[in-house]
Write a protein that holds these residues in place. Structure first.
Motif, PDB file in Angstrom:
ATOM      1  N   HIS A  79     -72.953 105.925 116.086  1.00  0.00           N
ATOM      2  CA  HIS A  79     -73.742 105.071 115.196  1.00  0.00           C
ATOM      3  C   HIS A  79     -73.495 105.537 113.766  1.00  0.00           C
ATOM      4  CE1 HIS A  79     -76.317 103.372 118.421  1.00  0.00           C
ATOM      5  NE2 HIS A  79     -76.000 104.513 119.010  1.00  0.00           N
ATOM      6  N   ARG A 107     -74.893  98.744 109.547  1.00  0.00           N
ATOM      7  CA  ARG A 107     -74.826  99.654 110.689  1.00  0.00           C
ATOM      8  C   ARG A 107     -73.634  99.289 111.564  1.00  0.00           C
ATOM      9  NH1 ARG A 107     -78.953 101.449 115.496  1.00  0.00           N
ATOM     10  NH2 ARG A 107     -78.448 103.618 115.118  1.00  0.00           N
ATOM     11  N   ASP A 123     -74.795 104.592 109.862  1.00  0.00           N
ATOM     12  CA  ASP A 123     -75.731 103.843 109.030  1.00  0.00           C
ATOM     13  C   ASP A 123     -75.430 104.111 107.566  1.00  0.00           C
ATOM     14  OD1 ASP A 123     -77.604 102.537 110.946  1.00  0.00           O
ATOM     15  OD2 ASP A 123     -77.873 104.615 111.598  1.00  0.00           O
TER      16      ASP A 123
END
Length: 122
Positions: A77, A35, A79
């Motif tokens: 973000h 991440r 991931d």
């Protein structure tokens, strides 16, 4: 007219600060999810960002897809889930309808291409 170019002001990989220098030794333990959290100097055009604006390529394993979430005006973000052991390059593409601010100024990159690039190892 605003001509200030947006930049990455902080980047974390699984909670640790990332060394964005060409010789950075960024590592992730095998079997753990990957991440990235990026902070930008100013708001981006979040509505135009999608997974196609992010490239993650393993030297042996090839390209990997990202789940992208631009959840505030300046926080991204990414991931990737668990990745196989490999040397990776993450690229945030700078340009029109890619990483740019609300006024259309492209993201300041750290590479010859103008994109923002960082390497890490699993």
């Amino acid at each position: 007219m605003d001509r200030t170019l947006p930049s990455v002001v902080a980047l974390a990989l699984n909670g640790s600060n990332v060394d964005t220098s060409p010789t950075g030794e960024n590592r992730v333990s095998a079997g753990t999810g990957v991440r990235f959290i990026a902070q930008f100097s100013e708001p981006l055009r979040g509505q135009s960002l999608d997974a196609a604006d992010v490239l993650l390529v393993g030297q042996l394993s090839g390209p990997h897809g990202a789940a992208l979430d631009y959840d505030t005006e300046t926080t991204l973000h990414l991931d990737f889930g668990a990745l196989p052991e490999d040397d990776y390059t993450l690229t945030l593409l700078s340009g029109d309808n890619q990483f740019e601010d609300v006024n259309g100024n492209d993201l300041v990159g750290n590479s010859d291409s103008g994109d923002f690039v960082v390497s890490f190892f699993v």
